[in-house]
Write a protein that holds these residues in place. Structure first.
Motif, PDB file in Angstrom:
ATOM      1  N   GLY A  10       7.618  51.603  80.335  1.00  9.39           N
ATOM      2  CA  GLY A  10       6.201  51.484  80.295  1.00  9.39           C
ATOM      3  C   GLY A  10       5.504  52.838  79.821  1.00  9.39           C
ATOM      4  O   GLY A  10       4.309  53.190  80.051  1.00  9.39           O
ATOM      5  N   VAL A  11       6.208  53.410  79.019  1.00  5.69           N
ATOM      6  CA  VAL A  11       5.544  55.019  78.698  1.00  5.69           C
ATOM      7  C   VAL A  11       5.089  54.532  77.167  1.00  5.69           C
ATOM      8  O   VAL A  11       5.891  54.344  76.257  1.00  5.69           O
ATOM      9  N   PHE A  12       3.756  54.843  77.087  1.00  6.61           N
ATOM     10  CA  PHE A  12       3.231  54.784  75.940  1.00  6.61           C
ATOM     11  C   PHE A  12       3.004  56.057  75.169  1.00  6.61           C
ATOM     12  O   PHE A  12       2.658  57.041  75.631  1.00  6.61           O
ATOM     13  N   THR A  13       3.716  56.034  73.644  1.00  7.70           N
ATOM     14  CA  THR A  13       3.665  57.292  72.888  1.00  7.70           C
ATOM     15  C   THR A  13       2.500  57.729  72.485  1.00  7.70           C
ATOM     16  O   THR A  13       1.480  57.026  72.349  1.00  7.70           O
ATOM     17  N   GLY A  14       2.149  58.832  72.491  1.00  7.48           N
ATOM     18  CA  GLY A  14       1.057  59.641  71.939  1.00  7.48           C
ATOM     19  C   GLY A  14       0.841  59.543  70.541  1.00  7.48           C
ATOM     20  O   GLY A  14       2.134  59.099  69.837  1.00  7.48           O
ATOM     21  N   PRO A  15      -0.065  60.168  69.817  1.00  8.13           N
ATOM     22  CA  PRO A  15       0.003  60.275  68.537  1.00  8.13           C
ATOM     23  C   PRO A  15       1.435  61.069  67.817  1.00  8.13           C
ATOM     24  O   PRO A  15       1.755  62.162  68.224  1.00  8.13           O
ATOM     25  N   GLY A  16       1.874  60.512  66.952  1.00  6.38           N
ATOM     26  CA  GLY A  16       3.106  61.047  66.440  1.00  6.38           C
ATOM     27  C   GLY A  16       4.579  60.579  67.095  1.00  6.38           C
ATOM     28  O   GLY A  16       5.523  61.007  66.465  1.00  6.38           O
ATOM     29  N   GLY A  17       4.489  59.757  67.992  1.00  9.13           N
ATOM     30  CA  GLY A  17       5.439  59.048  68.585  1.00  9.13           C
ATOM     31  C   GLY A  17       6.415  60.289  69.120  1.00  9.13           C
ATOM     32  O   GLY A  17       6.420  61.262  69.582  1.00  9.13           O
ATOM     33  N   VAL A  18       8.029  59.750  68.912  1.00 13.54           N
ATOM     34  CA  VAL A  18       9.102  60.374  69.503  1.00 13.54           C
ATOM     35  C   VAL A  18      10.070  60.250  68.556  1.00 13.54           C
ATOM     36  O   VAL A  18      10.268  59.238  67.925  1.00 13.54           O
ATOM     37  N   ARG A  19      10.915  61.349  68.304  1.00 13.71           N
ATOM     38  CA  ARG A  19      11.891  61.478  67.194  1.00 13.71           C
ATOM     39  C   ARG A  19      13.360  61.055  67.983  1.00 13.71           C
ATOM     40  O   ARG A  19      13.688  61.472  68.821  1.00 13.71           O
ATOM     41  N   THR A  27       7.305  54.799  67.959  1.00 20.07           N
ATOM     42  CA  THR A  27       5.901  54.588  68.601  1.00 20.07           C
ATOM     43  C   THR A  27       5.799  53.439  69.425  1.00 20.07           C
ATOM     44  O   THR A  27       6.541  52.514  69.206  1.00 20.07           O
ATOM     45  N   GLY A  28       4.933  53.250  70.428  1.00 18.82           N
ATOM     46  CA  GLY A  28       4.563  52.195  71.046  1.00 18.82           C
ATOM     47  C   GLY A  28       4.946  52.371  72.556  1.00 18.82           C
ATOM     48  O   GLY A  28       4.906  53.422  73.088  1.00 18.82           O
ATOM     49  N   GLU A  29       5.105  51.079  73.302  1.00 21.18           N
ATOM     50  CA  GLU A  29       5.553  51.048  74.710  1.00 21.18           C
ATOM     51  C   GLU A  29       7.181  51.238  74.777  1.00 21.18           C
ATOM     52  O   GLU A  29       7.919  50.442  74.160  1.00 21.18           O
ATOM     53  N   LEU A  30       7.333  52.449  75.364  1.00 19.58           N
ATOM     54  CA  LEU A  30       8.875  52.766  75.390  1.00 19.58           C
ATOM     55  C   LEU A  30       9.478  52.791  76.766  1.00 19.58           C
ATOM     56  O   LEU A  30       9.022  52.911  77.848  1.00 19.58           O
ATOM     57  N   THR A  31      10.828  52.651  77.021  1.00 17.93           N
ATOM     58  CA  THR A  31      11.373  53.184  78.294  1.00 17.93           C
ATOM     59  C   THR A  31      12.245  54.536  77.830  1.00 17.93           C
ATOM     60  O   THR A  31      12.975  54.542  76.832  1.00 17.93           O
ATOM     61  N   VAL A  32      12.044  55.232  79.001  1.00 22.74           N
ATOM     62  CA  VAL A  32      12.935  56.489  78.715  1.00 22.74           C
ATOM     63  C   VAL A  32      14.056  56.492  79.816  1.00 22.74           C
ATOM     64  O   VAL A  32      13.738  56.378  81.022  1.00 22.74           O
ATOM     65  N   HIS A  33      15.249  56.997  79.392  1.00 20.87           N
ATOM     66  CA  HIS A  33      16.370  56.691  80.419  1.00 20.87           C
ATOM     67  C   HIS A  33      17.000  58.206  80.261  1.00 20.87           C
ATOM     68  O   HIS A  33      17.563  58.555  79.046  1.00 20.87           O
ATOM     69  N   THR A  34      17.282  58.970  81.290  1.00 19.77           N
ATOM     70  CA  THR A  34      18.222  60.121  81.158  1.00 19.77           C
ATOM     71  C   THR A  34      19.467  59.962  82.080  1.00 19.77           C
ATOM     72  O   THR A  34      19.209  59.502  83.344  1.00 19.77           O
ATOM     73  N   THR A  35      20.667  60.413  81.671  1.00 19.89           N
ATOM     74  CA  THR A  35      21.995  60.281  82.437  1.00 19.89           C
ATOM     75  C   THR A  35      22.376  61.572  82.517  1.00 19.89           C
ATOM     76  O   THR A  35      22.394  62.251  81.429  1.00 19.89           O
ATOM     77  N   GLY A  44      17.964  58.690  76.444  1.00 20.07           N
ATOM     78  CA  GLY A  44      17.654  57.611  75.382  1.00 20.07           C
ATOM     79  C   GLY A  44      16.410  56.915  75.582  1.00 20.07           C
ATOM     80  O   GLY A  44      15.798  57.167  76.316  1.00 20.07           O
ATOM     81  N   ILE A  45      16.062  56.423  74.347  1.00 21.42           N
ATOM     82  CA  ILE A  45      14.649  55.826  74.083  1.00 21.42           C
ATOM     83  C   ILE A  45      14.849  54.296  73.801  1.00 21.42           C
ATOM     84  O   ILE A  45      15.849  54.302  72.878  1.00 21.42           O
ATOM     85  N   GLN A  46      13.974  53.390  74.520  1.00 24.36           N
ATOM     86  CA  GLN A  46      14.368  52.052  73.980  1.00 24.36           C
ATOM     87  C   GLN A  46      12.718  51.530  73.905  1.00 24.36           C
ATOM     88  O   GLN A  46      11.832  51.863  74.579  1.00 24.36           O
ATOM     89  N   TYR A  47      12.505  50.397  72.880  1.00 29.92           N
ATOM     90  CA  TYR A  47      11.284  49.854  73.097  1.00 29.92           C
ATOM     91  C   TYR A  47      11.483  48.971  74.365  1.00 29.92           C
ATOM     92  O   TYR A  47      12.436  48.103  74.285  1.00 29.92           O
ATOM     93  N   SER A  48      10.319  48.936  74.999  1.00 34.29           N
ATOM     94  CA  SER A  48      10.442  48.488  76.124  1.00 34.29           C
ATOM     95  C   SER A  48      10.591  46.796  75.847  1.00 34.29           C
ATOM     96  O   SER A  48       9.951  46.287  74.945  1.00 34.29           O
ATOM     97  N   GLY A  49      11.341  46.045  76.613  1.00 35.47           N
ATOM     98  CA  GLY A  49      11.696  44.646  76.543  1.00 35.47           C
ATOM     99  C   GLY A  49      12.885  44.326  75.554  1.00 35.47           C
ATOM    100  O   GLY A  49      12.984  43.184  75.156  1.00 35.47           O
ATOM    101  N   THR A  50      13.435  45.381  74.871  1.00 38.14           N
ATOM    102  CA  THR A  50      14.464  45.177  74.005  1.00 38.14           C
ATOM    103  C   THR A  50      15.817  45.747  74.592  1.00 38.14           C
ATOM    104  O   THR A  50      15.737  46.436  75.657  1.00 38.14           O
ATOM    105  N   SER A  51      16.968  45.590  73.851  1.00 42.59           N
ATOM    106  CA  SER A  51      18.256  45.785  74.238  1.00 42.59           C
ATOM    107  C   SER A  51      18.917  46.955  73.595  1.00 42.59           C
ATOM    108  O   SER A  51      19.875  47.810  73.821  1.00 42.59           O
ATOM    109  N   GLU A  52      18.128  47.828  72.297  1.00 46.85           N
ATOM    110  CA  GLU A  52      18.824  48.545  71.691  1.00 46.85           C
ATOM    111  C   GLU A  52      18.166  49.993  72.159  1.00 46.85           C
ATOM    112  O   GLU A  52      16.988  50.171  72.116  1.00 46.85           O
ATOM    113  N   TRP A  53      19.145  50.954  72.339  1.00 40.38           N
ATOM    114  CA  TRP A  53      18.961  52.212  72.647  1.00 40.38           C
ATOM    115  C   TRP A  53      18.968  53.160  71.623  1.00 40.38           C
ATOM    116  O   TRP A  53      19.811  53.111  70.863  1.00 40.38           O
ATOM    117  N   PHE A  54      17.971  54.245  71.565  1.00 35.41           N
ATOM    118  CA  PHE A  54      18.149  55.273  70.516  1.00 35.41           C
ATOM    119  C   PHE A  54      18.343  56.570  71.335  1.00 35.41           C
ATOM    120  O   PHE A  54      17.939  56.656  72.399  1.00 35.41           O
TER     121      PHE A  54
END
Length: 95
Positions: A10-19, A27-35, A44-54
């Motif tokens: 539930g992390v909402f991006t600020g203006p300009g998002g994340v690369r 941009t939008g509501e994201l999940t942030v995962h650190t291993t 890793g960054i994921q759109y909240s509610g989806t399965s694909e990680w970036f």
């Protein structure tokens, strides 16, 4: 092998998002995962509610300790909220 991870949803991006490596700026509501694997942290960054990680551009980064990787995760979450097309933070920012 030591492995620890943190996830913030539930992390909402600020203006300009994340690369990211795979999708460019997201941009939008994201999940942030650190291993952390004992020597580096993968973010890793994921759109909240989806399965694909970036992969956050600049990840993985050298990370000497579990606490440093936890600090990195929190810094990334805060940077995503700030926006500006952030990438993984340099190691010296977390020590």
């Amino acid at each position: 092998m030591v492995q620890t991870s943190w996830t913030t949803t539930g992390v909402f991006t600020g203006p300009g998002g994340v690369r990211t490596d795979e999708a460019g700026i997201v941009t939008g509501e994201l999940t942030v995962h650190t291993t952390w694997n004992g020597s580096q942290a993968d973010v890793g960054i994921q759109y909240s509610g989806t399965s694909e990680w970036f992969t956050l551009t600049g990840s993985p980064v050298p990370c000497p300790s579990q606490q440093a990787s936890r600090n990195l995760h929190q810094e990334v979450v805060e940077a995503v909220r700030a926006g500006g097309g952030i990438t993984a933070l340099p190691q010296h920012d977390r020590l």
